[in-house]
Design an enzyme around this catalytic site. Structure first.
Site, PDB file in Angstrom:
ATOM      1  N   CYS A   8       6.148  71.166  12.055  1.00 32.57           N
ATOM      2  CA  CYS A   8       6.013  72.589  12.426  1.00 32.57           C
ATOM      3  C   CYS A   8       7.333  73.049  13.030  1.00 32.57           C
ATOM      4  CB  CYS A   8       4.827  72.810  13.356  1.00 32.57           C
ATOM      5  SG  CYS A   8       4.966  72.008  14.963  1.00 32.57           S
ATOM      6  N   ASN A  11       7.162  71.313  17.264  1.00 30.78           N
ATOM      7  CA  ASN A  11       6.638  69.942  17.403  1.00 30.78           C
ATOM      8  C   ASN A  11       5.960  69.719  18.766  1.00 30.78           C
ATOM      9  OD1 ASN A  11       7.899  66.521  17.321  1.00 30.78           O
ATOM     10  ND2 ASN A  11       6.079  67.311  16.356  1.00 30.78           N
ATOM     11  N   CYS A  13       2.894  71.961  19.347  1.00 31.83           N
ATOM     12  CA  CYS A  13       1.523  72.490  19.150  1.00 31.83           C
ATOM     13  C   CYS A  13       0.898  71.959  17.856  1.00 31.83           C
ATOM     14  CB  CYS A  13       1.520  74.015  19.119  1.00 31.83           C
ATOM     15  SG  CYS A  13       2.120  74.805  20.626  1.00 31.83           S
ATOM     16  N   ARG A  14       1.257  72.541  16.714  1.00 30.13           N
ATOM     17  CA  ARG A  14       0.537  72.262  15.472  1.00 30.13           C
ATOM     18  C   ARG A  14       0.779  70.864  14.902  1.00 30.13           C
ATOM     19  NH1 ARG A  14       2.812  77.234  12.335  1.00 30.13           N
ATOM     20  NH2 ARG A  14       4.540  76.556  13.675  1.00 30.13           N
ATOM     21  N   SER A  15       2.044  70.461  14.753  1.00 25.88           N
ATOM     22  CA  SER A  15       2.259  69.169  14.073  1.00 25.88           C
ATOM     23  C   SER A  15       1.818  67.964  14.905  1.00 25.88           C
ATOM     24  CB  SER A  15       3.696  69.028  13.546  1.00 25.88           C
ATOM     25  OG  SER A  15       4.640  69.072  14.575  1.00 25.88           O
ATOM     26  N   ASP A 122       0.639  80.055  14.120  1.00 21.49           N
ATOM     27  CA  ASP A 122       1.189  79.324  15.258  1.00 21.49           C
ATOM     28  C   ASP A 122       0.489  79.746  16.547  1.00 21.49           C
ATOM     29  OD1 ASP A 122       2.708  78.042  17.128  1.00 21.49           O
ATOM     30  OD2 ASP A 122       4.620  78.535  16.166  1.00 21.49           O
TER      31      ASP A 122
HETATM   32  P1  4NP Z   1       4.591  74.742  17.101  1.00 17.98           P
HETATM   33  O1  4NP Z   1       4.629  75.987  18.127  1.00 17.98           O
HETATM   34  O2  4NP Z   1       5.627  75.042  16.039  1.00 17.98           O
HETATM   35  O3  4NP Z   1       3.210  74.746  16.558  1.00 17.98           O
HETATM   36  O4  4NP Z   1       4.913  73.517  17.928  1.00 17.98           O
HETATM   37  C1  4NP Z   1       5.805  76.422  18.775  1.00 17.98           C
HETATM   38  C2  4NP Z   1       6.189  75.831  19.960  1.00 17.98           C
HETATM   39  C3  4NP Z   1       7.326  76.279  20.616  1.00 17.98           C
HETATM   40  C4  4NP Z   1       8.053  77.312  20.073  1.00 17.98           C
HETATM   41  C5  4NP Z   1       7.677  77.896  18.886  1.00 17.98           C
HETATM   42  C6  4NP Z   1       6.540  77.447  18.227  1.00 17.98           C
HETATM   43  N1  4NP Z   1       9.210  77.788  20.757  1.00 17.98           N
HETATM   44  O5  4NP Z   1       9.761  78.812  20.299  1.00 17.98           O
HETATM   45  O6  4NP Z   1       9.626  77.191  21.732  1.00 17.98           O
END
Ligand code: 4NP
Length: 161
Positions: A8, A11, A13-15, A122
Site C-alpha cells: 500500500c 505500510n 494500515c492496509r498492507s 485508504d
Molecule cells: P496505508 O495508509 O497506505 O494503508 O498504510 C496510509 C498511511 C500513512 C499515510 C498515507 C496512507 N501517510 O501519508 O503518512
C-alpha cells in the site's frame, strides 16, 4: 514456497492488515510452511513505524494479533516475490513506475480476485477501518482460493514434506 507481498502507500494500515489477515487464513488451512508473506509501502513516509493503532485495534477485534514494522518496497522485493498484491490503482502505478513497467504479470490489485474488483479505500483518509478490514479479508480469501488452485502441485508437495 510461494512468496506473497502486500503493498500500500504507507505500510501502516492496509498492507500490514492484509499481511496479518492472510497469514492467519493460511495458518488455518495448514499451509503456513508453504508461504512467505510480508508487506511494504510504496512511500518511505512511515518507514520504521508500527501498525497504525486503529488498524491494529480493528485486527484485534477480529481475533488477529501480530505486528509489522513499515518498510519501503524496492525493485529487488518485486523481483524476489511471486505475487505482489496492491491495494489500489495508485499503488499499481507506483509499483510499475518502480519496475519500469516490468513484472506486470505478477502484480495484481488484491480485489481483482473477488467478484467485485475495486480499489481498497485508504482508511488513513476515510477513517473507516472496519470497511477496509472487510474488503481486505474478502480480497485475501479470494486470492487464497486462486493461489491454491494455481499451485496445487507445489502446495501438495509442501504438505507431504
Ligand atoms: P496505508 O495508509 O497506505 O494503508 O498504510 C496510509 C498511511 C500513512 C499515510 C498515507 C496512507 N501517510 O501519508 O503518512
Amino acid at each position: 514456497m510461494i512468496s506473497v507481498t502486500f503493498v500500500c502507500l504507507g505500510n501502516i494500515c492496509r498492507s500490514p492488515t492484509a499481511e496479518l489477515v492472510f497469514k492467519k487464513m493460511v495458518e488455518e488451512r495448514g499451509l503456513s510452511l508453504s508461504f512467505d508473506i510480508t508487506s511494504y509501502g510504496t512511500s518511505d513516509e512511515e518507514e520504521g513505524n508500527p501498525v497504525y493503532p486503529p488498524s491494529k485495534k480493528t485486527l484485534e477485534a477480529h481475533g488477529i494479533y501480530g505486528g509489522h514494522t513499515a518498510k519501503q518496497l524496492t525493485l529487488r522485493d518485486v523481483v524476489n516475490n511471486d505475487y505482489i498484491l496492491v491495494m489500489d490503482s495508485q499503488n499499481l502505478l507506483d509499483v510499475l513506475r518502480l519496475t519500469g513497467g516490468k513484472y506486470g504479470e505478477k502484480i495484481f490489485k488484491l480485489c481483482s480476485f473477488t467478484k467485485n474488483p475495486r480499489d481498497i479505500a485508504d482508511p488513513w483518509y476515510t477513517r473507516d477501518f472496519e470497511r477496509a478490514f472487510a474488503e481486505i479479508t474478502e480480497g485475501c480469501r479470494a486470492f487464497l482460493e486462486y493461489v491454491i488452485k494455481n499451485n496445487r502441485g507445489a502446495l501438495e508437495y509442501d504438505a507431504r514434506h
